[in-house]
Every structure is written in structure tokens, then in C-alpha cells.
Design an enzyme around this catalytic site. Structure first.
Site, PDB file in Angstrom:
ATOM      1  N   LYS A  22       7.306  23.383 -13.480  1.00 57.67           N
ATOM      2  CA  LYS A  22       6.495  22.209 -13.113  1.00 57.67           C
ATOM      3  C   LYS A  22       6.152  22.267 -11.628  1.00 57.67           C
ATOM      4  CE  LYS A  22       4.809  17.998 -13.853  1.00 57.67           C
ATOM      5  NZ  LYS A  22       4.962  16.722 -14.463  1.00 57.67           N
ATOM      6  N   ARG A  31       0.824  -1.237   0.000  1.00 55.03           N
ATOM      7  CA  ARG A  31       0.000   0.000   0.000  1.00 55.03           C
ATOM      8  C   ARG A  31       0.847   1.271   0.000  1.00 55.03           C
ATOM      9  NH1 ARG A  31      -3.129  -2.877   3.865  1.00 55.03           N
ATOM     10  NH2 ARG A  31      -4.810  -3.977   2.806  1.00 55.03           N
ATOM     11  N   LYS A  43       2.863  11.828 -10.679  1.00 54.64           N
ATOM     12  CA  LYS A  43       2.002  10.968 -11.500  1.00 54.64           C
ATOM     13  C   LYS A  43       2.724   9.655 -11.777  1.00 54.64           C
ATOM     14  CE  LYS A  43      -0.978  14.093 -14.100  1.00 54.64           C
ATOM     15  NZ  LYS A  43      -1.295  14.621 -15.441  1.00 54.64           N
ATOM     16  N   GLU A  82       8.533  18.887 -24.324  1.00 53.76           N
ATOM     17  CA  GLU A  82       7.946  19.303 -23.038  1.00 53.76           C
ATOM     18  C   GLU A  82       8.512  20.656 -22.582  1.00 53.76           C
ATOM     19  OE1 GLU A  82       5.396  17.999 -21.696  1.00 53.76           O
ATOM     20  OE2 GLU A  82       5.323  15.870 -22.163  1.00 53.76           O
ATOM     21  N   ASN A 105      -1.290  19.758 -19.929  1.00 50.16           N
ATOM     22  CA  ASN A 105      -1.738  18.846 -20.990  1.00 50.16           C
ATOM     23  C   ASN A 105      -1.790  19.533 -22.351  1.00 50.16           C
ATOM     24  OD1 ASN A 105      -2.027  16.762 -19.155  1.00 50.16           O
ATOM     25  ND2 ASN A 105      -4.116  17.375 -18.620  1.00 50.16           N
ATOM     26  N   HIS A 136       7.087  10.413 -26.694  1.00 47.01           N
ATOM     27  CA  HIS A 136       5.978  11.205 -26.151  1.00 47.01           C
ATOM     28  C   HIS A 136       6.136  12.698 -26.487  1.00 47.01           C
ATOM     29  CE1 HIS A 136       2.963  12.600 -23.353  1.00 47.01           C
ATOM     30  NE2 HIS A 136       3.869  13.324 -22.715  1.00 47.01           N
ATOM     31  N   ARG A 175      -3.392  22.354 -13.177  1.00 44.60           N
ATOM     32  CA  ARG A 175      -2.430  21.361 -13.679  1.00 44.60           C
ATOM     33  C   ARG A 175      -2.798  20.889 -15.081  1.00 44.60           C
ATOM     34  NH1 ARG A 175       0.577  16.440 -10.398  1.00 44.60           N
ATOM     35  NH2 ARG A 175       1.758  15.695 -12.191  1.00 44.60           N
ATOM     36  N   GLU A 227      -4.569  17.604 -10.255  1.00 44.20           N
ATOM     37  CA  GLU A 227      -5.128  17.969 -11.551  1.00 44.20           C
ATOM     38  C   GLU A 227      -6.626  18.234 -11.518  1.00 44.20           C
ATOM     39  OE1 GLU A 227      -3.139  16.211 -15.084  1.00 44.20           O
ATOM     40  OE2 GLU A 227      -5.180  15.886 -15.804  1.00 44.20           O
ATOM     41  N   HIS A 253      -1.434  17.537 -25.507  1.00 47.14           N
ATOM     42  CA  HIS A 253      -1.450  16.121 -25.143  1.00 47.14           C
ATOM     43  C   HIS A 253      -2.652  15.352 -25.700  1.00 47.14           C
ATOM     44  CE1 HIS A 253       1.955  17.049 -22.692  1.00 47.14           C
ATOM     45  NE2 HIS A 253       1.975  15.874 -22.094  1.00 47.14           N
ATOM     46  N   HIS A 276      -1.344  12.380 -27.570  1.00 51.23           N
ATOM     47  CA  HIS A 276      -1.559  10.974 -27.187  1.00 51.23           C
ATOM     48  C   HIS A 276      -2.171  10.188 -28.347  1.00 51.23           C
ATOM     49  CE1 HIS A 276      -1.561  11.466 -22.497  1.00 51.23           C
ATOM     50  NE2 HIS A 276      -0.355  11.432 -23.013  1.00 51.23           N
TER      51      HIS A 276
HETATM   52  N1  GLY Z   1       2.937  15.655 -17.510  1.00 51.88           N
HETATM   53  C1  GLY Z   1       1.775  16.335 -17.064  1.00 51.88           C
HETATM   54  C2  GLY Z   1       1.618  16.351 -15.580  1.00 51.88           C
HETATM   55  O1  GLY Z   1       2.504  15.921 -14.865  1.00 51.88           O
HETATM   56  O2  GLY Z   1       0.590  16.770 -15.107  1.00 51.88           O
END
Ligand code: GLY
Length: 366
Positions: free
Chosen positions: A229, A120, A142, A184, A247, A266, A243, A239, A250, A254
Site C-alpha cells: 500500500k 480546517r 483517504k 484486501e 480499486n 467491504h 493508485r 489517485e 471495487h 461497492h
Molecule cells: N482502498 C483504496 C485506496 O486507499 O486507494
């Protein structure tokens, strides 16, 4: 050497500099404690760096093991994750122990999720070795694996105890892998830092620049990107709002990744996605044409593509699996100027039209 403190729900420090692989054991001991460490790495990065990190961990008093999986996005899936968890259980890691994710974005996502799930949740140290992972995926908590239906569909927010980014590792990237990280970097500049965008235009970051004496400036650029960031994820860790700006490019990016069966990086796909959504914004009158011209020129100078050969229909079919979709709508990041973007919720029919408008030959000429 730079440090950036991230005030997340569990705060942590990012260490950025050279010769940090050798120092990693002591840094991890101070940040995470524990007795055993499993290094999760892939078949490209492991042979280069796992031995150095393992030695440093042992010198810092850890019992260290390395779990190596085959490199590639196609291995960021449940089977590999389960194998990593079994490896940790066989070595009898307990709740006080540590996972080190050593590699690029795939390794960070999967090693991070293994740390989030094992008993956990145990301590995680992110050690990004690619430009993309240093400026983006290693910071913010993430973690994820891909499912057959789409990328990153199973995951968790799991904050690292520490991030250790040794910029010396960038020298062993290919020029294409280096350019992938620039996708990025340009994204960060587009969403909130026009000064960074101008600086990148003056001297675009490329692999050739790095290896011909540019390491110090690349480290500065990476540090600025980690700060950007940090600021975004500190304001909105899970998010719920701001946040989502990260994206930018993205949703279509994606889709390009999926259409290309994950053979393109990516950041490379995000670059195409940013150009397509910006082209569509220009055609809709939401963004000045010069913004698109500058974005395309900068990405081109970084060695990235600005368009792809997939049809709007193919891209839309893949985009329907995006996590950002909510029922019949999707949250998109729309550019208005360099350094100024907004988050808009768009009906899926309108998104299909935007993808078509984003093609180089789509909609009205501009
Ligand atoms: N790569 C996008 C984020 O970390 O929210």
C-alpha cells in the site's frame, strides 16, 4: 515489531506489533504533540480498547476524551460526523490537538474526516483494530462518509501523523471479520505480488490459523501488505493514476455492498467483485482461466464467497453511483495474470455487459 515509513506529502510512520495500545500515548506524543486528544471509536471497539488507549494518552501527558458512535456502515454519515465535530468543539480542542481514530475502516474513514474538517484540519493518528483497516484503509490518507446516493461520496485526503496497528486486536475479531480483511490482502497480491499470492495459497490466512499460533506470520503478512500500500500511494497519493489499481474488484464490490444494504463487509464484497471482473476478463480472453481458478480457490480457503445472488441488472443500477464513474465511462481494473492488472476506461454499456459476463452462469461457460 515492524515499522514502515510512508513518504507521503506529509511523511508518517506505521508502527505494527503487539502491546502497542499500551504504548500509543508516547508514540502519538512524539508524532503529533498537542495537549488534548479525542478518541473516535465505535460501540464494538470502544468498550474493548478505548480505556487502554485513554490511559496511555493520559500517562503521556494528554487530556483525553472518547467519542463513541454506534457501530456499522450505516452510521458512517453526516449526522455522526457532525456529532463528533461538536464533541471536539465542546471540549475546546484547538489547532494543535489530535484526533485518534480507533477501530475498523468505518471509524478510520469517519474519524479521519473529522480531523480533516475540524478547524480546517488537525493532527490525526490512525489506530486500526481490524485486519482490513490495518492492511488497507488506515494507510494512504483517504477519509470519507457515505451519502444517500452512495458510499464514500463526501471525503478528503488527509494524511495521518502516525499509524499504530496492534495485531493483538485481531484476536477479538470474529472469523468473518478476519476473513473480510483477507479480501484486501488477496487484492494486493493480485495487483502486484505473485510471490505473496503463492505464499497465501500455501498457508491461507484464517482466524483459526491466527489463534492456533499463527500471530507472527499474520504480522509478517500485514507488514508486507502495508509495504504494498505504501508503494502504491507514494507513487500516486491522490489517485490520479496508479493508485486506481487498488480499486481492483471495487466497482462491482461497492455495488454488491449497496445491493446488500451494507450488511456484508467491504472485503467480502471486494472478493466477489474481484471474482466477477476476473470471470468477465477470462470470458473476454484477457486473462487465463487458471487465474480465476486460483483466485476463487484462495478466496474460498480464506472463508470468502466468490459469487453473489444479485442479478447483473441490480448490480449495474447500484454501480452507477460509483465515484470511479466519469460521465459515460468508468475506470476498471482488469486482471491479466496473478500480480498483473491494468486500468482500463470502459463505456458504461460495456461495463453492464462485463457485470453480466462476471456472473457464474453469465456469458459462455468457462
Ligand atoms: N482502498 C483504496 C485506496 O486507499 O486507494
Amino acid at each position: 515489531m515492524h515499522t514502515v515509513d510512508v513518504p507521503a506529502s506529509t511523511p508518517y510512520r506505521v508502527h505494527l506489533g503487539t502491546r502497542l495500545l499500551e504504548a500509543s500515548g508516547q508514540i502519538i506524543r512524539e508524532a503529533a504533540g498537542g495537549e488534548k486528544v479525542v478518541i473516535v471509536t465505535d460501540s464494538n471497539v470502544g468498550p474493548l480498547y478505548a480505556g487502554i488507549v485513554e490511559q496511555s494518552l493520559v500517562a503521556a501527558g494528554y487530556e483525553a476524551f472518547t467519542f463513541t458512535f454506534p457501530a456499522g456502515e450505516e452510521h458512517k454519515r453526516a449526522e455522526t460526523l457532525l456529532a463528533a465535530l461538536e464533541f471536539m468543539a465542546e471540549r475546546e480542542l484547538d489547532r494543535r490537538d489530535v484526533v485518534v481514530a480507533l477501530g475498523g475502516g468505518v471509524t478510520g474513514d469517519m474519524g479521519g474526516l473529522a480531523a480533516a474538517l475540524y478547524m480546517r484540519g488537525i493532527a490525526l493518528a490512525q489506530m486500526p483494530t481490524s485486519l482490513l483497516a490495518m492492511v488497507d484503509s488506515s494507510v494512504g490518507g483517504k477519509t470519507a462518509i457515505d451519502l444517500a446516493a452512495g458510499k464514500n461520496l463526501a471525503g478528503a485526503f488527509w494524511q495521518p501523523r502516525v499509524v499504530i496497528a496492534d495485531v493483538g486486536c485481531l484476536g477479538t475479531l470474529t472469523p468473518e471479520q478476519f476473513a473480510d480483511g483477507c479480501g484486501e490482502i488477496v487484492k494486493h497480491a493480485m495487483i502486484c505480488d505473485p510471490e505473496l499470492f503463492c505464499a497465501l495459497e500455501l498457508t491461507p490466512p484464517t482466524y483459526d490459523y491466527l489463534v492456533s499460533g499463527g500471530m507472527a506470520r499474520i504480522e509478517e503478512i500485514v507488514a508486507r501488505n502495508i509495504e504494498i500500500k505504501r508503494d502504491v500511494v507514494a507513487a500516486d497519493e491522490r489517485e490520479g493514476g496508479a493508485r486506481k489499481l487498488l480499486n481492483f474488484g471495487h466497482s462491482i464490490g461497492h455495488a454488491v455492498e449497496a445491493c446488500a444494504a451494507y450488511r456484508l463487509g467491504h472485503g467480502t464484497c471486494v472478493a466477489i467483485g474481484m471474482c466477477m471482473i476476473t470471470r468477465a476478463a477470462v470470458r473476454a480472453g484477457a486473462c487465463a482461466p487458471e487465474v480465476l481458478a486460483r483466485l476463487e480457490a484462495l478466496l474460498g480457503a480464506c472463508g470468502l464467497e466468490t459469487a453473489c445472488s444479485f442479478s447483473a441488472e441490480e448490480l449495474y443500477a447500484c454501480a452507477l453511483h460509483d465515484k470511479k464513474r466519469r460521465g459515460g465511462a468508468i475506470d476498471l481494473v482488469i486482471p491479466h495474470a496473478v500480480g498483473a492488472c491494468s486500468i482500463e476506461t470502459v463505456a458504461l454499456e460495456d461495463f453492464a455487459a462485463l457485470i453480466a459476463q462476471g456472473e457464474k452462469n453469465g456469458g459462455n461457460a468457462c
